[in-house]
Design a protein around this motif. Structure first.
Motif, mmCIF file in Angstrom:
data_model
loop_
_atom_site.group_PDB
_atom_site.id
_atom_site.type_symbol
_atom_site.label_atom_id
_atom_site.label_comp_id
_atom_site.label_asym_id
_atom_site.label_seq_id
_atom_site.Cartn_x
_atom_site.Cartn_y
_atom_site.Cartn_z
ATOM 1 N N ARG A 71 55.017 -31.951 -9.734
ATOM 2 C CA ARG A 71 56.015 -31.081 -9.117
ATOM 3 C C ARG A 71 57.275 -31.097 -9.970
ATOM 4 O O ARG A 71 57.398 -31.885 -10.921
ATOM 5 N N PHE A 72 58.212 -30.212 -9.594
ATOM 6 C CA PHE A 72 59.461 -30.085 -10.348
ATOM 7 C C PHE A 72 60.147 -31.447 -10.554
ATOM 8 O O PHE A 72 60.577 -31.775 -11.647
ATOM 9 N N ALA A 73 60.209 -32.228 -9.472
ATOM 10 C CA ALA A 73 60.931 -33.510 -9.543
ATOM 11 C C ALA A 73 60.277 -34.493 -10.516
ATOM 12 O O ALA A 73 60.919 -35.438 -10.986
ATOM 13 N N ASP A 74 58.992 -34.284 -10.806
ATOM 14 C CA ASP A 74 58.301 -35.222 -11.706
ATOM 15 C C ASP A 74 58.692 -35.019 -13.181
ATOM 16 O O ASP A 74 58.430 -35.876 -14.015
ATOM 17 N N LEU A 75 59.294 -33.869 -13.490
ATOM 18 C CA LEU A 75 59.570 -33.577 -14.901
ATOM 19 C C LEU A 75 60.506 -34.603 -15.532
ATOM 20 O O LEU A 75 60.346 -34.989 -16.692
ATOM 21 N N ALA A 76 61.488 -35.056 -14.758
ATOM 22 C CA ALA A 76 62.438 -36.039 -15.301
ATOM 23 C C ALA A 76 61.691 -37.315 -15.683
ATOM 24 O O ALA A 76 61.912 -37.895 -16.750
ATOM 25 N N ARG A 77 60.777 -37.738 -14.821
ATOM 26 C CA ARG A 77 60.007 -38.955 -15.090
ATOM 27 C C ARG A 77 59.107 -38.778 -16.316
ATOM 28 O O ARG A 77 58.796 -39.721 -17.029
ATOM 29 N N LEU A 78 58.716 -37.543 -16.556
ATOM 30 C CA LEU A 78 57.866 -37.274 -17.720
ATOM 31 C C LEU A 78 58.691 -37.072 -19.000
ATOM 32 O O LEU A 78 58.158 -36.732 -20.052
ATOM 33 N N ASN A 79 60.018 -37.285 -18.866
ATOM 34 C CA ASN A 79 60.926 -37.161 -20.020
ATOM 35 C C ASN A 79 60.934 -35.766 -20.638
ATOM 36 O O ASN A 79 60.905 -35.609 -21.851
ATOM 37 N N VAL A 80 60.918 -34.780 -19.780
ATOM 38 C CA VAL A 80 60.874 -33.399 -20.270
ATOM 39 C C VAL A 80 62.277 -32.791 -20.221
ATOM 40 O O VAL A 80 63.018 -33.011 -19.259
ATOM 41 N N ILE A 81 62.641 -32.063 -21.273
ATOM 42 C CA ILE A 81 63.932 -31.352 -21.236
ATOM 43 C C ILE A 81 63.697 -30.075 -20.424
ATOM 44 O O ILE A 81 63.069 -29.121 -20.897
ATOM 45 N N ARG A 82 64.184 -30.088 -19.199
ATOM 46 C CA ARG A 82 63.777 -29.039 -18.250
ATOM 47 C C ARG A 82 64.163 -27.631 -18.696
ATOM 48 O O ARG A 82 63.365 -26.712 -18.615
ATOM 49 N N ASN A 83 65.399 -27.470 -19.188
ATOM 50 C CA ASN A 83 65.842 -26.119 -19.556
ATOM 51 C C ASN A 83 64.913 -25.477 -20.562
ATOM 52 O O ASN A 83 64.696 -24.283 -20.551
ATOM 53 N N LYS A 84 64.374 -26.319 -21.440
ATOM 54 C CA LYS A 84 63.536 -25.776 -22.509
ATOM 55 C C LYS A 84 62.158 -25.344 -22.001
ATOM 56 O O LYS A 84 61.611 -24.349 -22.451
ATOM 57 N N VAL A 85 61.598 -26.115 -21.062
ATOM 58 C CA VAL A 85 60.212 -25.819 -20.671
ATOM 59 C C VAL A 85 60.090 -24.895 -19.448
ATOM 60 O O VAL A 85 59.084 -24.206 -19.312
ATOM 61 N N LEU A 86 61.108 -24.882 -18.587
ATOM 62 C CA LEU A 86 60.936 -24.164 -17.318
ATOM 63 C C LEU A 86 60.546 -22.692 -17.461
ATOM 64 O O LEU A 86 59.728 -22.203 -16.677
ATOM 65 N N PRO A 87 61.068 -21.968 -18.460
ATOM 66 C CA PRO A 87 60.625 -20.563 -18.559
ATOM 67 C C PRO A 87 59.143 -20.425 -18.897
ATOM 68 O O PRO A 87 58.570 -19.358 -18.718
ATOM 69 N N PHE A 88 58.508 -21.521 -19.369
ATOM 70 C CA PHE A 88 57.141 -21.402 -19.877
ATOM 71 C C PHE A 88 56.084 -22.026 -18.960
ATOM 72 O O PHE A 88 54.905 -21.953 -19.256
ATOM 73 N N ILE A 89 56.514 -22.668 -17.860
ATOM 74 C CA ILE A 89 55.510 -23.387 -17.045
ATOM 75 C C ILE A 89 55.564 -23.025 -15.561
ATOM 76 O O ILE A 89 56.592 -22.593 -15.053
ATOM 77 N N VAL A 90 54.405 -23.253 -14.951
ATOM 78 C CA VAL A 90 54.300 -23.107 -13.495
ATOM 79 C C VAL A 90 53.974 -24.481 -12.930
ATOM 80 O O VAL A 90 53.145 -25.209 -13.495
ATOM 81 N N LEU A 91 54.669 -24.832 -11.842
ATOM 82 C CA LEU A 91 54.382 -26.086 -11.126
ATOM 83 C C LEU A 91 54.075 -25.709 -9.681
ATOM 84 O O LEU A 91 54.264 -24.558 -9.296
#
Ligand code: SF4
Length: 412
Positions: A362-382
């Motif tokens: 889910r969205f909240a898991d991205l931080a734990r996965l060390n993902v730079i959210r601004n960069k990936v959010l336009p390209f992914i569906v959760l």
């Protein structure tokens, strides 16, 4: 000439060669008291600098900067008006041991101008490595530059002592080598690379099959090469396709890209200015895409463009050209698809695959996965996120994802 003065000249003369990094070899250390040096990470670290300031922890020198050849792009060419010096074999051995003991270096990178003959030069280079290994039991890293036309037996001997061997391909196009380095023969360079590959393959094969006796050692960190970027007019597409060919044909560990540095009294055949250093950086990023992300050379650079964009990284540039492949549902996409999402590194993809085995991401898991959210959010569906189609398709996406300009430091 004093040893220190020689060191000054011959370390400076070696700085244009980027093709060294002490990665990928077998692990050795000398804490058992039976030798000297180590290839373990963090041991014996010191600094040698490439012209752009990159830090390399090897004693990086030439045996001599005198050379019979006259490669136009090289500061050490026969017609260059620079101070010349030559180390003896024993002097290089002494410097390496002394520097190692003082913890300045973790190994040696040794190259040389070609003097007398390729065989004579190669013999001298090999003697340094032989003395270090056999007389001083040096276990640190050794990277030797191979002289392409040297006898096969000498190159085989070099592989017994060195961790890595390299031969510079120099220019991406054979025709440019003919113009810029008329005494060099790209076929001879490739022949030597081919021989090294055969030896490396034989050693790997022997390791698999010989159960009791150890196969003879041969350059465990493999072979690498260097290409000069910006000395000729080869574009990035040509450079990357040459690299892909080198990786495929000779199983090179690395192709190093060295931005051409204007040299004193340069030939008119050379450009007056160095290419932007960021071009070299983008080529390294593209090289990673080929080696670790499953990209083919010819899909990284647009056919009608020829050059990588300088303002954004090549993976983002590819994604922006292929927006129809996004957004990707990261709970369902394959590994290959995930590796193409801008902002996902190989480790992140590993973590995503491991996490989704047990839970829905889910969205909240991205931080734990060390993902730079601004960069990936336009390209992914959760499960709780879907980007607006207008965001992914909009003309402003590139500007939004481009790194912001930064004020450079003042150096104080
Ligand atoms: S062979 Fe060419 S590149 Fe190598 S040192 Fe001599 S002039 Fe320079």
């Amino acid at each position: 000439m004093e040893l220190l003065r020689k060191l000054e000249i011959l370390a400076d003369a070696a700085k244009y060669d980027a093709s060294c990094a002490s990665s990928g070899t077998e692990m050795r250390d000398s804490r058992d008291g039976k030798g000297l040096g180590s290839t373990s990470p963090g041991m014996g670290i010191c600094h040698s600098y490439a012209p752009d300031g990159r830090c390399i922890s090897l004693l990086k020198i030439l045996l001599t900067n005198a050379c019979n050849f006259d490669c136009l792009y090289c500061v050490n060419r026969a017609s260059s008006n620079v101070a010349r010096a030559r180390f003896t074999v024993d002097e290089v051995v002494k410097l390496t041991i002394d520097f190692y003991r003082r913890n300045y270096i973790e190994g040696l990178f040794l190259s040389s101008g070609i003097i007398r003959s390729p065989d004579y030069t190669m013999e001298q280079v090999v003697s340094v490595a032989r003395k270090l290994r056999e007389e001083h039991r040096f276990r640190g890293y050794i990277h030797l530059k191979t002289i392409p036309e040297a006898d096969e037996a000498l190159i085989a001997e070099a592989g017994r002592y060195a961790d890595r061997l390299s031969i510079n391909i120099e220019t991406p196009l054979e025709a440019s080598l003919t113009t810029l380095a008329p005494e060099k023969d790209q076929r001879a360079i490739r022949r030597t690379m081919g021989r090294l590959r055969l030896k490396l393959d034989e050693t790997a094969e022997a390791k698999k099959t010989v159960r009791r006796a150890r196969p003879p050692r041969f350059a465990p960190a493999g072979q690498s090469t260097q290409m000069i970027v910006g000395a000729d007019d080869a574009n990035d597409r040509v450079i990357l396709s040459t690299s892909a060919n080198l990786y495929g044909a000779y199983k090179l560990k690395r192709v190093y890209y060295s931005a051409f540095s204007p040299i004193p009294d340069a030939s008119r055949a050379l450009p007056l200015q160095a290419p932007p250093l960021v071009r070299e950086h983008r080529l390294y990023q593209a090289d990673w895409l080929m080696r670790f992300y499953g990209f083919d050379a010819d899909e990284i650079v647009e056919e009608n463009e020829g050059m990588l964009p300088l303002d954004i990284d090549p993976k983002l540039a590819w994604a922006l050209r292929h927006r129809d492949r996004f957004p990707l549902d990261i709970n369902k996409a394959s590994r290959e698809e995930l590796l193409r999402v801008p902002g996902f590194g190989t480790r992140t993809v590993q973590r995503i695959l491991a996490t989704r085995r047990t839970t829905t991401i889910r969205f909240a898991d991205l931080a734990r996965l060390n993902v730079i959210r601004n960069k990936v959010l336009p390209f992914i569906v959760l499960s709780d996120h879907r980007p607006q189609p207008s965001l992914l398709d909009g003309a402003s996406l590139r500007a939004r994802l481009r790194p912001k300009p930064q004020q450079l430091g003042f150096g104080f």
